[in-house]
Scaffold this motif. Structure first.
Motif, PDB file in Angstrom:
ATOM      1  N   THR A  41       0.761  -1.122  -0.219  1.00  0.00           N
ATOM      2  CA  THR A  41      -0.140  -0.405  -0.259  1.00  0.00           C
ATOM      3  C   THR A  41       0.580   1.242   0.180  1.00  0.00           C
ATOM      4  O   THR A  41       0.765   2.445  -0.201  1.00  0.00           O
ATOM      5  N   ARG A  42       2.010   1.200   0.847  1.00  0.00           N
ATOM      6  CA  ARG A  42       3.785   2.861   0.953  1.00  0.00           C
ATOM      7  C   ARG A  42       3.296   2.665  -0.928  1.00  0.00           C
ATOM      8  O   ARG A  42       3.603   3.890  -0.590  1.00  0.00           O
ATOM      9  N   SER A  43       3.952   1.233  -1.224  1.00  0.00           N
ATOM     10  CA  SER A  43       4.301   1.859  -2.368  1.00  0.00           C
ATOM     11  C   SER A  43       3.787   2.177  -3.169  1.00  0.00           C
ATOM     12  O   SER A  43       3.838   2.863  -4.126  1.00  0.00           O
ATOM     13  N   ILE A  44       2.289   1.899  -3.593  1.00  0.00           N
ATOM     14  CA  ILE A  44       1.182   2.709  -4.017  1.00  0.00           C
ATOM     15  C   ILE A  44       0.884   3.968  -4.217  1.00  0.00           C
ATOM     16  O   ILE A  44       0.664   5.041  -4.627  1.00  0.00           O
ATOM     17  N   LYS A  45       0.880   3.838  -2.990  1.00  0.00           N
ATOM     18  CA  LYS A  45       0.721   5.660  -2.218  1.00  0.00           C
ATOM     19  C   LYS A  45       2.627   6.156  -2.966  1.00  0.00           C
ATOM     20  O   LYS A  45       1.809   8.262  -3.174  1.00  0.00           O
ATOM     21  N   LYS A  46       3.102   5.634  -2.246  1.00  0.00           N
ATOM     22  CA  LYS A  46       4.621   6.912  -2.627  1.00  0.00           C
ATOM     23  C   LYS A  46       4.371   7.085  -4.090  1.00  0.00           C
ATOM     24  O   LYS A  46       5.185   8.064  -5.367  1.00  0.00           O
ATOM     25  N   ALA A  47       3.900   5.630  -4.933  1.00  0.00           N
ATOM     26  CA  ALA A  47       4.563   6.011  -6.852  1.00  0.00           C
ATOM     27  C   ALA A  47       3.488   7.051  -7.248  1.00  0.00           C
ATOM     28  O   ALA A  47       3.551   7.882  -7.993  1.00  0.00           O
ATOM     29  N   SER A  48       2.071   6.935  -6.630  1.00  0.00           N
ATOM     30  CA  SER A  48       0.771   8.113  -7.024  1.00  0.00           C
ATOM     31  C   SER A  48       0.988   9.403  -6.400  1.00  0.00           C
ATOM     32  O   SER A  48       0.692  10.639  -6.680  1.00  0.00           O
ATOM     33  N   GLY A  49       1.894   9.536  -5.506  1.00  0.00           N
ATOM     34  CA  GLY A  49       2.374  11.143  -4.915  1.00  0.00           C
ATOM     35  C   GLY A  49       1.994  11.329  -3.909  1.00  0.00           C
ATOM     36  O   GLY A  49       2.080  12.603  -3.571  1.00  0.00           O
ATOM     37  N   GLU A  50       1.284  10.868  -2.934  1.00  0.00           N
ATOM     38  CA  GLU A  50       0.854  10.792  -1.386  1.00  0.00           C
ATOM     39  C   GLU A  50       1.823  10.709  -1.080  1.00  0.00           C
ATOM     40  O   GLU A  50       1.414  11.236   0.150  1.00  0.00           O
ATOM     41  N   LEU A  51       2.513  10.587  -0.756  1.00  0.00           N
ATOM     42  CA  LEU A  51       3.724   9.999   0.786  1.00  0.00           C
ATOM     43  C   LEU A  51       5.633  11.063  -0.899  1.00  0.00           C
ATOM     44  O   LEU A  51       6.421  10.565  -0.242  1.00  0.00           O
ATOM     45  N   GLY A  52       5.123  11.785  -1.690  1.00  0.00           N
ATOM     46  CA  GLY A  52       6.075  11.894  -2.048  1.00  0.00           C
ATOM     47  C   GLY A  52       6.725  11.312  -3.438  1.00  0.00           C
ATOM     48  O   GLY A  52       6.836  10.011  -3.494  1.00  0.00           O
ATOM     49  N   ALA A  53       6.325  11.742  -4.919  1.00  0.00           N
ATOM     50  CA  ALA A  53       6.986  10.931  -5.794  1.00  0.00           C
ATOM     51  C   ALA A  53       8.091  10.965  -6.023  1.00  0.00           C
ATOM     52  O   ALA A  53       8.994  11.636  -6.177  1.00  0.00           O
ATOM     53  N   ILE A  54       8.603   9.342  -6.412  1.00  0.00           N
ATOM     54  CA  ILE A  54      10.032   9.533  -7.010  1.00  0.00           C
ATOM     55  C   ILE A  54      10.100   8.125  -8.584  1.00  0.00           C
ATOM     56  O   ILE A  54       8.773   7.821  -8.608  1.00  0.00           O
ATOM     57  N   ASN A  55      10.585   9.293  -9.819  1.00  0.00           N
ATOM     58  CA  ASN A  55      10.967   8.403 -11.113  1.00  0.00           C
ATOM     59  C   ASN A  55      11.479   8.013 -10.784  1.00  0.00           C
ATOM     60  O   ASN A  55      12.686   7.909 -10.338  1.00  0.00           O
ATOM     61  N   TYR A  56      11.344   6.168 -11.386  1.00  0.00           N
ATOM     62  CA  TYR A  56      12.459   5.338 -11.882  1.00  0.00           C
ATOM     63  C   TYR A  56      12.289   5.473 -13.250  1.00  0.00           C
ATOM     64  O   TYR A  56      11.551   4.928 -14.286  1.00  0.00           O
ATOM     65  N   ASP A  57      13.959   4.981 -14.288  1.00  0.00           N
ATOM     66  CA  ASP A  57      13.963   4.733 -15.085  1.00  0.00           C
ATOM     67  C   ASP A  57      13.830   3.050 -15.455  1.00  0.00           C
ATOM     68  O   ASP A  57      15.239   2.677 -14.866  1.00  0.00           O
TER      69      ASP A  57
END
Length: 237
Positions: free
Chosen positions: A67-83
């Motif tokens: 759940t935390r990984s999903i929220k983080k990816a959606s910007g709820e817990l701060g966004a980070i982008n991976y290539d």
């Protein structure tokens, strides 16, 4: 002293296992992040995210972490982008190796991957140099038991739309096309199957005999120990 020695051994072993589990969860979290970025945070409408969640559950990743990984990816817990960057090269004895990475620092990852290839293999190659030796296939691995014996697994896999089944002494591998992986997995899970490993993998069409197994194993260990490396595929026999 013997008891203390055993305590120390167990403590070290547990510490290593915990570290490996944490590293695995980190990699799974990155896969979830990319799935959310590409298709949204709702698993019901994002088949890639559903597959990632199923993979994470197979690895016993806690629901809170997912759940935390999903929220983080959606910007709820701060966004980070991976290539996503894929490297191709050769190991000892001309073994073909593909390294899939997810990174937030391309230069760091490129340097690390090149160093490992140069030190333990024959070197990093150009894009496409070994990719043609592999085919993307869905692979579902589980255990043979009283409920799902050899005949049952084969029949259920056929009815679910799988392409092939390989049966071992106490386990099975079910193969699907990459396009049908999600539907086959969900159909089998609805029948009660639980998989200890599931995902779309690069399956080699040919294999190569390795003479220097120690050096090749060290290369694989260093790749898999790197946080940016998600998957390593090879055609070593």
């Amino acid at each position: 002293m013997a008891g203390h020695s055993k305590w120390s051994q167990i403590k070290r072993a547990k510490g290593k296992t915990d570290a490996q589990r944490a590293k695995a969860f980190t990699k799974l979290g990155r896969e979830i992040a990319v799935a959310v970025k590409l298709g949204g945070s709702d698993p019901s409408s994002n088949s890639r995210l559903r597959d990632c969640i199923a993979k994470a559950k197979s690895a016993n990743m806690p629901t809170d972490n997912i759940t935390r990984s999903i929220k983080k990816a959606s910007g709820e817990l701060g966004a980070i982008n991976y290539d996503t960057i894929i490297y191709e090269g050769y190991g000892v004895d001309g073994v073909a190796v593909i390294v899939e990475t997810l990174t937030d620092n391309k230069n760091r990852t490129a340097g690390d991957v090149r160093h490992i290839f140069d030190k333990y293999g024959a070197g990093l190659g150009v894009s496409g140099c070994v990719g043609f030796l592999f085919e993307a296939k869905g692979v579902l691995r589980g255990e043979i038991g009283s409920k799902f014996n050899e005949d049952t697994v084969i029949i259920d896999a056929i009815e679910a739309g799988a392409d092939d089944v390989a049966i071992g002494e106490d386990s099975f591998d079910i193969f699907t096309s990459s396009q049908d992986f999600s539907s086959v997995r969900e159909a089998l899970e609805n029948r009660g199957y639980q998989f200890f490993s599931s995902g779309v993998e690069r399956v080699p069409s040919t294999t190569v005999e390795v003479t220097d197994t120690d050096k090749f194993t060290k290369m694989l260990d260093f790749f898999e120990d790197n946080d940016d490396v998600q998957n390593v595929y090879h055609n070593a026999k």
